[in-house]
Design a protein around this motif. Structure first.
Motif, PDB file in Angstrom:
ATOM      1  N   SER A  99       0.820  -1.209   0.000  1.00 34.84           N
ATOM      2  CA  SER A  99       0.000   0.000   0.000  1.00 34.84           C
ATOM      3  C   SER A  99       0.859   1.265   0.000  1.00 34.84           C
ATOM      4  CB  SER A  99      -1.019  -0.006   1.141  1.00 34.84           C
ATOM      5  OG  SER A  99      -0.389  -0.253   2.350  1.00 34.84           O
ATOM      6  N   LEU A 100       2.026   1.215   0.664  1.00 39.03           N
ATOM      7  CA  LEU A 100       2.927   2.377   0.601  1.00 39.03           C
ATOM      8  C   LEU A 100       3.394   2.613  -0.838  1.00 39.03           C
ATOM      9  CD1 LEU A 100       5.189   1.800   3.753  1.00 39.03           C
ATOM     10  CD2 LEU A 100       3.515   3.631   3.437  1.00 39.03           C
ATOM     11  N   TYR A 101       3.748   1.507  -1.512  1.00 34.92           N
ATOM     12  CA  TYR A 101       4.276   1.623  -2.868  1.00 34.92           C
ATOM     13  C   TYR A 101       3.201   2.150  -3.809  1.00 34.92           C
ATOM     14  CZ  TYR A 101       6.472   0.138  -7.269  1.00 34.92           C
ATOM     15  OH  TYR A 101       7.019   0.098  -8.525  1.00 34.92           O
ATOM     16  N   ILE A 118       8.264  -5.070  -5.980  1.00 35.59           N
ATOM     17  CA  ILE A 118       8.467  -3.625  -6.139  1.00 35.59           C
ATOM     18  C   ILE A 118       9.901  -3.332  -6.574  1.00 35.59           C
ATOM     19  CG2 ILE A 118       6.644  -3.040  -4.473  1.00 35.59           C
ATOM     20  CD1 ILE A 118       8.877  -2.249  -2.513  1.00 35.59           C
ATOM     21  N   THR A 119      10.840  -4.193  -6.161  1.00 35.93           N
ATOM     22  CA  THR A 119      12.235  -3.964  -6.538  1.00 35.93           C
ATOM     23  C   THR A 119      12.447  -4.161  -8.028  1.00 35.93           C
ATOM     24  OG1 THR A 119      12.822  -4.836  -4.380  1.00 35.93           O
ATOM     25  CG2 THR A 119      14.594  -4.571  -5.963  1.00 35.93           C
ATOM     26  N   LEU A 120      11.927  -5.261  -8.553  1.00 36.82           N
ATOM     27  CA  LEU A 120      12.076  -5.513  -9.981  1.00 36.82           C
ATOM     28  C   LEU A 120      11.359  -4.444 -10.793  1.00 36.82           C
ATOM     29  CD1 LEU A 120      11.635  -9.398  -9.988  1.00 36.82           C
ATOM     30  CD2 LEU A 120      13.743  -8.131 -10.394  1.00 36.82           C
ATOM     31  N   ALA A 121      10.172  -4.033 -10.310  1.00 32.89           N
ATOM     32  CA  ALA A 121       9.435  -2.984 -11.024  1.00 32.89           C
ATOM     33  C   ALA A 121      10.268  -1.711 -11.096  1.00 32.89           C
ATOM     34  CB  ALA A 121       8.090  -2.721 -10.341  1.00 32.89           C
ATOM     35  N   THR A 122      10.951  -1.376 -10.004  1.00 30.87           N
ATOM     36  CA  THR A 122      11.780  -0.175  -9.992  1.00 30.87           C
ATOM     37  C   THR A 122      13.018  -0.345 -10.863  1.00 30.87           C
ATOM     38  OG1 THR A 122      11.058   0.150  -7.719  1.00 30.87           O
ATOM     39  CG2 THR A 122      12.933   1.453  -8.447  1.00 30.87           C
ATOM     40  N   LEU A 123      13.621  -1.542 -10.759  1.00 29.19           N
ATOM     41  CA  LEU A 123      14.846  -1.811 -11.495  1.00 29.19           C
ATOM     42  C   LEU A 123      14.622  -1.727 -12.997  1.00 29.19           C
ATOM     43  CD1 LEU A 123      17.802  -2.747 -11.028  1.00 29.19           C
ATOM     44  CD2 LEU A 123      16.982  -5.093 -11.127  1.00 29.19           C
ATOM     45  N   ALA A 182       8.098   2.771   1.494  1.00 29.31           N
ATOM     46  CA  ALA A 182       7.905   1.405   1.000  1.00 29.31           C
ATOM     47  C   ALA A 182       9.216   0.643   0.988  1.00 29.31           C
ATOM     48  CB  ALA A 182       7.308   1.442  -0.407  1.00 29.31           C
ATOM     49  N   PHE A 183      10.267   1.277   0.466  1.00 34.05           N
ATOM     50  CA  PHE A 183      11.535   0.555   0.361  1.00 34.05           C
ATOM     51  C   PHE A 183      12.244   0.413   1.696  1.00 34.05           C
ATOM     52  CE2 PHE A 183      10.963   0.985  -4.174  1.00 34.05           C
ATOM     53  CZ  PHE A 183      11.459  -0.219  -4.626  1.00 34.05           C
ATOM     54  N   THR A 184      11.993   1.340   2.615  1.00 36.26           N
ATOM     55  CA  THR A 184      12.579   1.165   3.944  1.00 36.26           C
ATOM     56  C   THR A 184      11.974  -0.056   4.622  1.00 36.26           C
ATOM     57  OG1 THR A 184      12.781   3.547   4.072  1.00 36.26           O
ATOM     58  CG2 THR A 184      13.087   2.308   6.109  1.00 36.26           C
ATOM     59  N   MET A 185      10.648  -0.142   4.550  1.00 39.75           N
ATOM     60  CA  MET A 185       9.977  -1.316   5.111  1.00 39.75           C
ATOM     61  C   MET A 185      10.441  -2.580   4.387  1.00 39.75           C
ATOM     62  SD  MET A 185       7.722  -2.272   7.412  1.00 39.75           S
ATOM     63  CE  MET A 185       6.618  -0.967   7.912  1.00 39.75           C
ATOM     64  N   GLY A 238       3.009 -12.172  -6.077  1.00 37.86           N
ATOM     65  CA  GLY A 238       3.626 -10.975  -5.506  1.00 37.86           C
ATOM     66  C   GLY A 238       4.736 -10.363  -6.338  1.00 37.86           C
ATOM     67  N   SER A 239       5.614 -11.208  -6.886  1.00 38.67           N
ATOM     68  CA  SER A 239       6.760 -10.634  -7.576  1.00 38.67           C
ATOM     69  C   SER A 239       6.398 -10.165  -8.978  1.00 38.67           C
ATOM     70  CB  SER A 239       7.895 -11.663  -7.636  1.00 38.67           C
ATOM     71  OG  SER A 239       7.457 -12.809  -8.304  1.00 38.67           O
ATOM     72  N   VAL A 240       5.205 -10.535  -9.452  1.00 38.96           N
ATOM     73  CA  VAL A 240       4.840 -10.221 -10.825  1.00 38.96           C
ATOM     74  C   VAL A 240       3.954  -8.982 -10.942  1.00 38.96           C
ATOM     75  CG1 VAL A 240       3.682 -11.095 -12.890  1.00 38.96           C
ATOM     76  CG2 VAL A 240       5.073 -12.621 -11.515  1.00 38.96           C
ATOM     77  N   ILE A 241       2.991  -8.848 -10.022  1.00 41.03           N
ATOM     78  CA  ILE A 241       1.942  -7.842 -10.259  1.00 41.03           C
ATOM     79  C   ILE A 241       2.462  -6.409 -10.344  1.00 41.03           C
ATOM     80  CG2 ILE A 241      -0.018  -9.144  -9.352  1.00 41.03           C
ATOM     81  CD1 ILE A 241       0.407  -7.464  -6.747  1.00 41.03           C
ATOM     82  N   PHE A 242       3.576  -6.126  -9.690  1.00 41.93           N
ATOM     83  CA  PHE A 242       4.052  -4.739  -9.725  1.00 41.93           C
ATOM     84  C   PHE A 242       4.690  -4.385 -11.065  1.00 41.93           C
ATOM     85  CE2 PHE A 242       4.014  -5.963  -5.288  1.00 41.93           C
ATOM     86  CZ  PHE A 242       3.274  -4.932  -4.729  1.00 41.93           C
TER      87      PHE A 242
END
Lengths: 267, 288, 353
Positions: free
Chosen positions: A225-227, B124-129, A235-238, B224-228
């Motif tokens: 939800s943060l993201y 979220i990491t892969l989405a950002t990367l 979000a990334f800190t958590m 989880g790792s895909v939806i973002f």
């Protein structure tokens, strides 16, 4: 020369594929410096999420460890009709999509589920509440202790336990003095895998949680939800905190390798 | 005759076979109660739910093109990711076992990283990367490859989470292949390339198929790792598990359950497939 | 303490395959019994049944006239040494040995000092006084064997059961431990049952041998009886190298007439009919040994105090052994015929009496 090239290729690949993500997490969390990052952790919803995650993890680990030990005892020390079926059943959650693992609990306890409305009338809320999160987490983490214990206990055989029985030991004495100490490395590893999975479970919990900030959000849900709310630093800190916890737990598995060299049979 | 057999089987079940170790009834009871509540009961609910609103509803679900699009997206992405992971996994496993890699222990530990990072975090990491402004997304988009919010992104995310399965399946088998095999082949006159192809890779085929099955099953259900990174556009980059969540938000339980059942069926089929391959493998490994 | 097994039957779980087929055995107090037989004969199965480690379908096992139903009733009364030794790898040798005392309820358990005294007493008895603090993985095979024995004896059982106790040891240690074990048995007044596939070991250490085959007891006798009067051709064969000659016992003359030329007939009181004569190579005697005889004797060297020859019969050659101290020069070349009067006679595999 070829060898050197292969080494570079391997480490390049590992760096690109495996090391880049953790680097991104840190970079994003610290993009405005360390203080803003730490500040985001003081958010009450964030703290509630951490507390809920720990609570759910403890329950899942304790219950599934007890179950896992007894199930491994049953499945490795006795040969009875139906054993093969049970062996398949206890591994089943591993091959079920996390979302489906959450869905089944809504089918049972959701508003449209079999028992949801009946329980609702009695004032018991399971779906979209903490009990639902716990059920979903118990489901997805059920196999880990059993499946790490079974191969080891199978390989060790029943001799030691039979010797203990003839020496007069009862069930609990055998379990705590012979079986579990003998299988402690596997047990440790299974408990750690359960812990890591329980802390990080997202799909299953997401389906049953209801996403109420401060109440039914675990750390992964809170990160989502943060993201989605564009609070990238928070979000990334958590995420960094959760990834750190989870990675620590997973890498702890190799600890016994370093510690128990003296006692283990060298062969 | 049959009744006698049943009676004997029941007696065995009641006594725990021929073992005289204690704790049978207790562990049996606990295991049956726990698996009954946590596995059999939910599976029952899942299997019965679609029929609850009548047979017509089931037929209705089968006309849902969005569902099939999502299933196809999940299926094709999972297959692609698992296939691409085969050479990667073979290479990494090879370097870990036979490559005399400097920092081998470190590399070995890092292989588990995708398993250690929670799926939402890798999402979220892969989405950002791979986002158009991300470390890898920016250079890739310059050469015309869009990763984020496309099928490519889905495949990359699935490759990330599936890689450890592939490496960890191949690694032990490779480790257990005795060095004598290579030596014997070389003494018989095989050239290095022949040694690798005929003596070392050939016995790995069943293992690779097992690894493929595991990585595929994981990819098919991954959420989880895909939806973002996926963008989640219906008919384009919407994966099946996400559509389940969407259906649930629409309070369409039957629709959600139908997709879930199909997902379950596919993962069972891939499990059976892996089991069959393992059986073949066991012919190779144990002579008796 | 006597051990009595009555009509024990056991099938493989979930199938009709019979592992023990109506086995009865009585072992008197103080006896040292060896269960021998080929692998799959049911020796270990019988031993485990006596220990209560496996369930059996019917029959009883009793110690000193007292029928024992469960393994719990045997706890502490029966010492068992596993083939793998089954030492607890995470406990020291001392903790391994004291295990049977440590698990007693508080009321029954001796004090800590009594336990450690008992452990030391056993370590001394096993001639490994300084190994108490070691972990099993550090010990040699012979030392593990002694620890396993000490652990089995800690609760002062009267019956000691040993499953292939020497299997994993090298020949020299094997011989030493075997003699020592026999002495220990006599010293402590135990009743010992041992399983082994090595018949020589059994003959040397035990005062009763129980030969098993296909889940049944074929013969239960003293080593001397067994040697003199093996019940079946299988027992004869199993106990050592044997040569067999087919032939017929004639009704009128009472002679066993071998089918093969060059083998001499001998007188017997057995009933007439076809029969098989079995004899050990050192019991065969070449008659009228001299140069230029009908049957050539080829020398193969000496082993264990015997000179090994092979006698060249028309169809085959058979081994013939002579003690080294006999005057063998005279028979070194050939003989007129093989005297097999020492042979035991069998019909359909059963000894004829």
């Amino acid at each position: 020369m070829t060898r050197f090239f292969l080494w570079c290729a391997t480490w390049g690949l590992i760096g690109l594929v495996l090391l880049m993500p953790p680097a991104v997490i840190l970079a994003e969390a610290l993009s405005h410096g360390i203080m803003p990052a730490l500040k985001t952790l003081q958010d009450p919803d964030g703290i509630a999420a951490i507390e809920l995650t720990l609570e759910v993890t403890v329950v899942a680990v304790v219950l599934n460890t007890i179950f896992g030990i007894l199930a491994a005892w049953l499945l490795t020390r006795f040969r009875f009709p139906g054993r093969g079926l049970l062996l398949v059943l206890v591994e089943l959650p591993l091959s079920i999509s996390p979302v489906v693992s959450g869905l089944v609990w809504l089918l049972l306890f959701g508003a449209q589920g079999w028992w949801g409305s009946a329980l609702d009338r009695m004032g018991i809320q399971i779906a979209f509440a903490v009990p639902g999160i716990i059920l979903a987490t118990l489901f997805v983490t059920l196999p880990y202790v059993v499946r790490t214990l079974i191969p080891l206990m199978e390989q060790q055989g029943r001799d030691a336990e039979e010797a203990a029985t003839l020496a007069g030991a009862g069930f609990w004495q055998i379990l705590f003095r012979v079986t579990l100490p003998g299988a402690r490395v596997a047990l440790f590893s299974g408990v750690l895998m359960t812990t890591a999975r329980a802390m990080g479970e997202f799909g299953a919990v997401s389906v049953v949680s209801g996403h109420i900030p401060g109440l039914t959000e675990t750390m992964p849900l809170h990160i989502e939800s943060l993201y989605n709310g564009y609070q990238t630093v928070a979000a990334f800190t958590m995420a960094a905190l959760l990834a750190f916890m989870s990675m620590t737990v997973v890498f702890l598995r190799s600890l016994p390798d370093f510690m128990n060299r003296t006692r283990e049979d060298p062969s | 005759m049959v009744a006698g057999k049943m009676k004997k089987a029941f007696a065995l079940f009641w006594q725990g076979g021929d073992s005289t170790l204690p704790g049978y009834r207790l562990s049996l009871t606990v295991t049956l109660v726990w698996t009954g509540f946590f596995i059999i009961l939910p599976l029952f609910a899942l299997a019965l739910r679609p029929w609850q609103n009548g047979f017509g509803m089931v037929l209705n679900e089968l006309h849902d093109t969005r569902m099939f699009a999502a299933l196809w997206t999940s299926f094709s992405s999972a297959v692609a990711a698992a296939l691409l992971n085969i050479p990667l996994g073979l290479f990494l496993a090879w370097m870990l076992v036979r490559g005399h890699l400097p920092g081998r222990k470190m590399a070995d530990a890092l292989i588990d990283l995708p398993l250690a990072i929670p799926t939402a975090v890798s999402g979220i990491t892969l989405a950002t990367l791979y986002s158009p402004r991300g470390w890898l997304g920016a250079p890739l988009s310059k050469i015309g490859i869009d990763v984020a919010y496309t099928r490519t992104g889905i495949v990359l995310a699935l490759m990330f989470v599936g890689l450890p399965f592939m490496v960890r399946t191949i690694e032990p088998v490779l480790k257990n292949l005795p060095h004598e095999l290579e030596e014997a082949a070389r003494l018989l006159g095989a050239r290095p390339r022949q040694v690798i192809g005929r003596v070392l890779l050939a016995p790995l085929i069943p293992t690779v198929i097992t690894g493929f099955g595991l990585a595929f099953a994981r990819g098919m259900g991954e959420y989880g790792s895909v939806i973002f990174i996926a963008g989640n556009q219906p008919f384009k980059s919407e994966i099946a598990p996400l559509l389940i969540v969407v259906r649930l938000q629409e309070f369409d339980y039957s629709g959600a359950t139908a997709i879930a059942l199909i997902l379950l069926l596919i993962s069972f089929l891939s499990l059976i497939f892996v089991g069959a391959v393992r059986k073949k493998l066991s012919v190779w490994t144990s002579a008796s | 303490m006597s051990v009595v097994v009555e009509n024990l039957i056991r099938c493989a779980p979930g199938s009709e395959r019979i592992l023990l087929s109506d086995v009865s055995l009585s072992v008197e107090s103080g006896a040292f019994v060896a269960l021998v037989g080929p692998s799959g004969a049911g020796k270990t199965t019988l031993l485990r049944a006596i220990a209560g480690l496996d369930k059996y379908d019917s029959g009883t096992v009793s110690l000193n006239g007292e029928t024992l139903a469960s393994i719990q009733e045997r706890a502490g009364k029966v010492g068992f040494v596993f083939q793998s030794y089954a030492l607890f790898p995470h406990m020291t040798v001392a903790r391994n040995i004291s295990f049977g005392l440590d698990v007693l309820s508080k009321a029954q358990r001796p004090s800590a000092s009594e336990i450690s005294a008992r452990v030391q007493e056993l370590l001394d008895l096993m001639q490994i006084p300084d190994l108490g603090k070691a972990y099993p993985s550090r010990l040699s095979g012979g030392q593990r064997q002694r620890v396993a024995l000490a652990r089995a004896l800690a609760t002062r059982p009267d019956v000691l059961l040993l499953d292939e106790p020497f299997g994993a040891l090298d020949p020299i240690v094997r011989r030493a431990i075997r003699t020592w074990l026999r002495a220990l048995h006599d010293q402590l007044g135990l009743t010992t049952i041992l399983v082994t596939h090595d018949q020589e070991e059994a003959l040397e250490v035990a005062d009763r041998i129980v030969v098993m085959q296909h889940g049944r007891i074929v013969q239960n006798a003293s080593p001397a009886q067994l040697d003199e009067a093996p019940e079946t051709a299988f027992v004869m064969e199993f106990l050592g190298e044997a040569v067999s000659f087919k032939g017929v016992i004639q009704a009128d003359t009472g002679l066993f007439i071998p089918d093969e030329a060059g083998v001499l007939p001998f007188a017997t009181s057995c009933p007439a009919g076809p029969a098989e004569a079995m004899i050990r190579p050192f019991e065969i005697f070449p008659e009228n040994a001299a140069t230029g005889g009908k049957i050539a004797l080829v020398r193969h060297g000496r082993r264990n105090g015997f000179l090994h020859y092979s006698a060249q019969l028309p169809e085959r050659s058979v081994p013939v052994f002579f003690p080294v101290h006999t005057k063998h020069q005279s028979i070194s070349d050939s003989c007129q015929g093989l005297n097999i009067a020492e042979a035991r006679l069998f019909r359909n595999g059963q000894r004829i009496v």
